[in-house]
Motif scaffolding. Structure first.
Motif, PDB file in Angstrom:
ATOM      1  N   VAL A  33      55.366 -72.511  36.427  1.00  0.00           N
ATOM      2  CA  VAL A  33      55.330 -73.774  35.671  1.00  0.00           C
ATOM      3  C   VAL A  33      53.917 -74.089  35.236  1.00  0.00           C
ATOM      4  CG1 VAL A  33      55.668 -76.256  35.849  1.00  0.00           C
ATOM      5  CG2 VAL A  33      57.396 -74.684  36.755  1.00  0.00           C
ATOM      6  N   ILE A  34      52.965 -73.923  36.161  1.00  0.00           N
ATOM      7  CA  ILE A  34      51.565 -74.192  35.827  1.00  0.00           C
ATOM      8  C   ILE A  34      51.080 -73.245  34.745  1.00  0.00           C
ATOM      9  CG2 ILE A  34      49.203 -74.135  36.748  1.00  0.00           C
ATOM     10  CD1 ILE A  34      50.351 -75.069  39.424  1.00  0.00           C
ATOM     11  N   GLY A  35      51.467 -72.010  34.819  1.00  0.00           N
ATOM     12  CA  GLY A  35      51.047 -71.029  33.809  1.00  0.00           C
ATOM     13  C   GLY A  35      51.594 -71.357  32.430  1.00  0.00           C
ATOM     14  N   VAL A  36      52.824 -71.752  32.438  1.00  0.00           N
ATOM     15  CA  VAL A  36      53.443 -72.107  31.141  1.00  0.00           C
ATOM     16  C   VAL A  36      52.758 -73.318  30.537  1.00  0.00           C
ATOM     17  CG1 VAL A  36      55.554 -72.937  30.075  1.00  0.00           C
ATOM     18  CG2 VAL A  36      55.652 -71.075  31.727  1.00  0.00           C
ATOM     19  N   ALA A  37      52.446 -74.288  31.393  1.00  0.00           N
ATOM     20  CA  ALA A  37      51.771 -75.495  30.898  1.00  0.00           C
ATOM     21  C   ALA A  37      50.404 -75.155  30.344  1.00  0.00           C
ATOM     22  CB  ALA A  37      51.651 -76.520  32.027  1.00  0.00           C
ATOM     23  N   ALA A  38      49.699 -74.246  31.039  1.00  0.00           N
ATOM     24  CA  ALA A  38      48.369 -73.857  30.566  1.00  0.00           C
ATOM     25  C   ALA A  38      48.452 -73.153  29.225  1.00  0.00           C
ATOM     26  CB  ALA A  38      47.697 -72.961  31.611  1.00  0.00           C
ATOM     27  N   VAL A  39      49.402 -72.283  29.133  1.00  0.00           N
ATOM     28  CA  VAL A  39      49.585 -71.564  27.862  1.00  0.00           C
ATOM     29  C   VAL A  39      49.931 -72.545  26.744  1.00  0.00           C
ATOM     30  CG1 VAL A  39      51.015 -69.902  26.650  1.00  0.00           C
ATOM     31  CG2 VAL A  39      50.202 -69.402  28.963  1.00  0.00           C
ATOM     32  N   ALA A  40      50.782 -73.505  27.095  1.00  0.00           N
ATOM     33  CA  ALA A  40      51.173 -74.493  26.087  1.00  0.00           C
ATOM     34  C   ALA A  40      49.976 -75.312  25.642  1.00  0.00           C
ATOM     35  CB  ALA A  40      52.251 -75.405  26.654  1.00  0.00           C
ATOM     36  N   ALA A  41      49.111 -75.659  26.607  1.00  0.00           N
ATOM     37  CA  ALA A  41      47.920 -76.440  26.255  1.00  0.00           C
ATOM     38  C   ALA A  41      46.995 -75.636  25.361  1.00  0.00           C
ATOM     39  CB  ALA A  41      47.197 -76.867  27.532  1.00  0.00           C
ATOM     40  N   VAL A  42      46.794 -74.372  25.738  1.00  0.00           N
ATOM     41  CA  VAL A  42      45.932 -73.504  24.919  1.00  0.00           C
ATOM     42  C   VAL A  42      46.505 -73.347  23.517  1.00  0.00           C
ATOM     43  CG1 VAL A  42      45.035 -71.170  24.669  1.00  0.00           C
ATOM     44  CG2 VAL A  42      44.986 -72.290  26.899  1.00  0.00           C
ATOM     45  N   ALA A  43      47.791 -73.157  23.478  1.00  0.00           N
ATOM     46  CA  ALA A  43      48.456 -72.998  22.185  1.00  0.00           C
ATOM     47  C   ALA A  43      48.318 -74.257  21.341  1.00  0.00           C
ATOM     48  CB  ALA A  43      49.929 -72.653  22.396  1.00  0.00           C
ATOM     49  N   LEU A  44      48.439 -75.408  22.063  1.00  0.00           N
ATOM     50  CA  LEU A  44      48.312 -76.673  21.337  1.00  0.00           C
ATOM     51  C   LEU A  44      46.905 -76.844  20.769  1.00  0.00           C
ATOM     52  CD1 LEU A  44      49.569 -79.347  20.536  1.00  0.00           C
ATOM     53  CD2 LEU A  44      48.845 -80.275  22.743  1.00  0.00           C
ATOM     54  N   VAL A  45      45.924 -76.501  21.586  1.00  0.00           N
ATOM     55  CA  VAL A  45      44.537 -76.598  21.118  1.00  0.00           C
ATOM     56  C   VAL A  45      44.301 -75.654  19.950  1.00  0.00           C
ATOM     57  CG1 VAL A  45      42.135 -76.199  21.738  1.00  0.00           C
ATOM     58  CG2 VAL A  45      43.661 -77.390  23.326  1.00  0.00           C
ATOM     59  N   ALA A  46      44.740 -74.421  20.117  1.00  0.00           N
ATOM     60  CA  ALA A  46      44.561 -73.430  19.053  1.00  0.00           C
ATOM     61  C   ALA A  46      45.293 -73.863  17.793  1.00  0.00           C
ATOM     62  CB  ALA A  46      45.062 -72.065  19.527  1.00  0.00           C
ATOM     63  N   GLY A  47      46.471 -74.392  17.997  1.00  0.00           N
ATOM     64  CA  GLY A  47      47.222 -74.865  16.833  1.00  0.00           C
ATOM     65  C   GLY A  47      46.528 -76.026  16.151  1.00  0.00           C
ATOM     66  N   GLY A  48      45.923 -76.902  16.950  1.00  0.00           N
ATOM     67  CA  GLY A  48      45.204 -78.030  16.359  1.00  0.00           C
ATOM     68  C   GLY A  48      44.016 -77.583  15.538  1.00  0.00           C
ATOM     69  N   VAL A  49      43.296 -76.610  16.066  1.00  0.00           N
ATOM     70  CA  VAL A  49      42.139 -76.086  15.338  1.00  0.00           C
ATOM     71  C   VAL A  49      42.570 -75.457  14.020  1.00  0.00           C
ATOM     72  CG1 VAL A  49      40.284 -74.374  15.373  1.00  0.00           C
ATOM     73  CG2 VAL A  49      40.755 -75.758  17.411  1.00  0.00           C
ATOM     74  N   CYS A  50      43.604 -74.644  14.117  1.00  0.00           N
ATOM     75  CA  CYS A  50      44.100 -73.993  12.892  1.00  0.00           C
ATOM     76  C   CYS A  50      44.634 -75.012  11.903  1.00  0.00           C
ATOM     77  CB  CYS A  50      45.199 -72.990  13.271  1.00  0.00           C
ATOM     78  SG  CYS A  50      44.608 -71.568  14.211  1.00  0.00           S
ATOM     79  N   GLY A  51      45.298 -76.024  12.452  1.00  0.00           N
ATOM     80  CA  GLY A  51      45.817 -77.061  11.562  1.00  0.00           C
ATOM     81  C   GLY A  51      44.697 -77.840  10.887  1.00  0.00           C
ATOM     82  N   TYR A  52      43.646 -78.117  11.629  1.00  0.00           N
ATOM     83  CA  TYR A  52      42.509 -78.844  11.037  1.00  0.00           C
ATOM     84  C   TYR A  52      41.852 -78.009   9.943  1.00  0.00           C
ATOM     85  CZ  TYR A  52      37.950 -81.029  10.592  1.00  0.00           C
ATOM     86  OH  TYR A  52      36.821 -81.620  10.084  1.00  0.00           O
ATOM     87  N   ARG A  53      41.698 -76.728  10.283  1.00  0.00           N
ATOM     88  CA  ARG A  53      41.092 -75.853   9.277  1.00  0.00           C
ATOM     89  C   ARG A  53      41.964 -75.766   8.025  1.00  0.00           C
ATOM     90  NH1 ARG A  53      38.905 -70.730  12.919  1.00  0.00           N
ATOM     91  NH2 ARG A  53      37.198 -71.882  13.959  1.00  0.00           N
ATOM     92  N   ALA A  54      43.252 -75.690   8.227  1.00  0.00           N
ATOM     93  CA  ALA A  54      44.160 -75.636   7.082  1.00  0.00           C
ATOM     94  C   ALA A  54      44.080 -76.923   6.269  1.00  0.00           C
ATOM     95  CB  ALA A  54      45.586 -75.394   7.568  1.00  0.00           C
ATOM     96  N   TYR A  55      43.991 -78.027   6.972  1.00  0.00           N
ATOM     97  CA  TYR A  55      43.882 -79.325   6.294  1.00  0.00           C
ATOM     98  C   TYR A  55      42.576 -79.437   5.511  1.00  0.00           C
ATOM     99  CZ  TYR A  55      43.298 -84.362   5.730  1.00  0.00           C
ATOM    100  OH  TYR A  55      43.080 -85.618   5.217  1.00  0.00           O
ATOM    101  N   GLU A  56      41.470 -78.993   6.126  1.00  0.00           N
ATOM    102  CA  GLU A  56      40.178 -79.027   5.439  1.00  0.00           C
ATOM    103  C   GLU A  56      40.173 -78.097   4.227  1.00  0.00           C
ATOM    104  OE1 GLU A  56      37.185 -80.669   5.606  1.00  0.00           O
ATOM    105  OE2 GLU A  56      38.405 -82.058   6.750  1.00  0.00           O
ATOM    106  N   ASN A  57      40.755 -76.945   4.391  1.00  0.00           N
ATOM    107  CA  ASN A  57      40.834 -76.012   3.260  1.00  0.00           C
ATOM    108  C   ASN A  57      41.635 -76.620   2.106  1.00  0.00           C
ATOM    109  OD1 ASN A  57      39.321 -74.077   4.605  1.00  0.00           O
ATOM    110  ND2 ASN A  57      41.138 -73.002   5.421  1.00  0.00           N
ATOM    111  N   HIS A  58      42.663 -77.319   2.476  1.00  0.00           N
ATOM    112  CA  HIS A  58      43.474 -77.974   1.453  1.00  0.00           C
ATOM    113  C   HIS A  58      42.673 -79.057   0.722  1.00  0.00           C
ATOM    114  CE1 HIS A  58      46.935 -79.712  -0.530  1.00  0.00           C
ATOM    115  NE2 HIS A  58      46.629 -80.904  -0.017  1.00  0.00           N
ATOM    116  N   ARG A  59      41.926 -79.831   1.474  1.00  0.00           N
ATOM    117  CA  ARG A  59      41.103 -80.880   0.874  1.00  0.00           C
ATOM    118  C   ARG A  59      40.034 -80.279  -0.046  1.00  0.00           C
ATOM    119  NH1 ARG A  59      38.394 -84.443   5.091  1.00  0.00           N
ATOM    120  NH2 ARG A  59      37.962 -85.727   3.254  1.00  0.00           N
ATOM    121  N   VAL A  60      39.395 -79.212   0.396  1.00  0.00           N
ATOM    122  CA  VAL A  60      38.373 -78.552  -0.427  1.00  0.00           C
ATOM    123  C   VAL A  60      39.002 -77.987  -1.698  1.00  0.00           C
ATOM    124  CG1 VAL A  60      36.770 -76.603  -0.545  1.00  0.00           C
ATOM    125  CG2 VAL A  60      36.851 -78.041   1.503  1.00  0.00           C
TER     126      VAL A  60
END
Length: 304
Positions: A33-60
């Motif tokens: 359970v702890i491992g899955v949660a950690a992976v989910a958190a990492v994935a969420l962070v990574a997804g947020g970064v990618c999403g921000y970059r995608a959003y910034e690219n769109h704005r540019v």
């Protein structure tokens, strides 16, 4: 012992060891359970970064498109201004002489409007939205300035053309008034009057030529008539002078006169000679005597 007595507070379920440790199976489940949660958190962070970059690219990307659109509009404005500056109407207006317009100030305004410098082009080469937005704003502002300059140039050209027409109308009206009674065909002046009322430059030019031609024709006819009258007057005067001279000559013709002159003497007593009068011309005529003298001498008796 009954069932109630068998359940004491110290009783520990069989699934839980007496020392309080977690069974191995349950421990593994918690790790998962702890491992899955950690992976989910990492994935969420990574997804947020990618999403921000995608959003910034769109704005540019959107900012770059807006900048390019503004630059395109600026290019069109500059092209339109240059086309207007090189148009036939503008060229003709710029060549207009001050004596050809009613208001010379229109030429000064036109000159100023035609001397506007073409702005430099704006580039959308920024890498971020802020830079692209700044370039777009600059392009928009420059385009507005060029459009205003083009509008001012167009208005200045029209003002010069209008001033030229005002001068044409004024000159034509002056010609109309000055030629009253001085044209061979009065219809030409009527056509000029109508053209002036319509403010038609082409019709005015045509009517002005007709009036001038008619005026010249009348002046020529008047000059020819005057010359003919002078010739006739001179001929009549010459004829009268010749007749008068002839009359004077006929009245002043010299008359012929004769003076008798006697030669050979006269006989007296019993002389047999006779005296015959001779007619001797006098100086300047035929004698100084008159015709009466001649008659007297001729009637005198002949002496023997």
């Amino acid at each position: 012992m009954d069932e109630k007595d068998s359940m004491t507070p110290d009783t520990i379920p069989q699934s839980t060891p007496v020392d309080g440790t977690v069974p191995a199976g349950r421990k593994n489940r918690r790790t998962v359970v702890i491992g899955v949660a950690a992976v989910a958190a990492v994935a969420l962070v990574a997804g947020g970064v990618c999403g921000y970059r995608a959003y910034e690219n769109h704005r540019v990307s959107m900012a770059r498109q807006a900048c390019q659109s503004a630059v395109t509009d600026l290019n069109k404005a500059v092209k339109s201004y240059k086309a207007l500056l090189g148009a036939d109407a503008t060229t003709a207006a710029l060549k207009t002489d001050a004596t050809s317009v009613k208001d010379a100030k229109t030429l000064d305004t036109l000159k100023q409007a035609a001397e506007v410098e073409t702005p430099g082009m704006v580039k959308c080469d920024a890498s971020d939205k802020t830079g692209l937005d700044a370039a777009a704003a600059k392009a928009d502002k420059t385009a507005k300035g060029v459009k205003a300059a083009a509008k001012a140039l167009e208005s200045a050209v029209k003002a010069v053309e209008s001033s030229k027409l005002d001068k044409t109308v004024a000159d034509a009206d002056g010609l109309y008034k000055a030629t009253e009674g001085n044209v061979q065909d009065e219809k030409t002046r009527e056509a000029l009057k109508q053209a002036i009322a319509k403010r038609d430059a082409g019709a005015i030019a045509k009517a002005v030529k007709s009036v001038n031609d008619s005026k010249a024709a009348k002046e020529k006819a008047d000059a020819e008539a005057k010359a003919k009258a002078e010739q006739e007057a001179q001929a009549q005067a010459a004829a009268e002078a010749a007749a008068q001279a002839q009359a004077q000559q006929s009245y002043s013709a010299p008359r012929q006169s004769y003076t008798p002159s006697y030669s050979g003497g006269s006989t007296s007593g019993g002389g047999s000679g006779s005296s015959v009068p001779d007619f001797v011309p006098s100086s300047g005529g035929y004698g100084v005597g008159s015709a009466n003298d001649c008659d007297a001498a001729c009637r005198a008796p002949i002496q023997h």
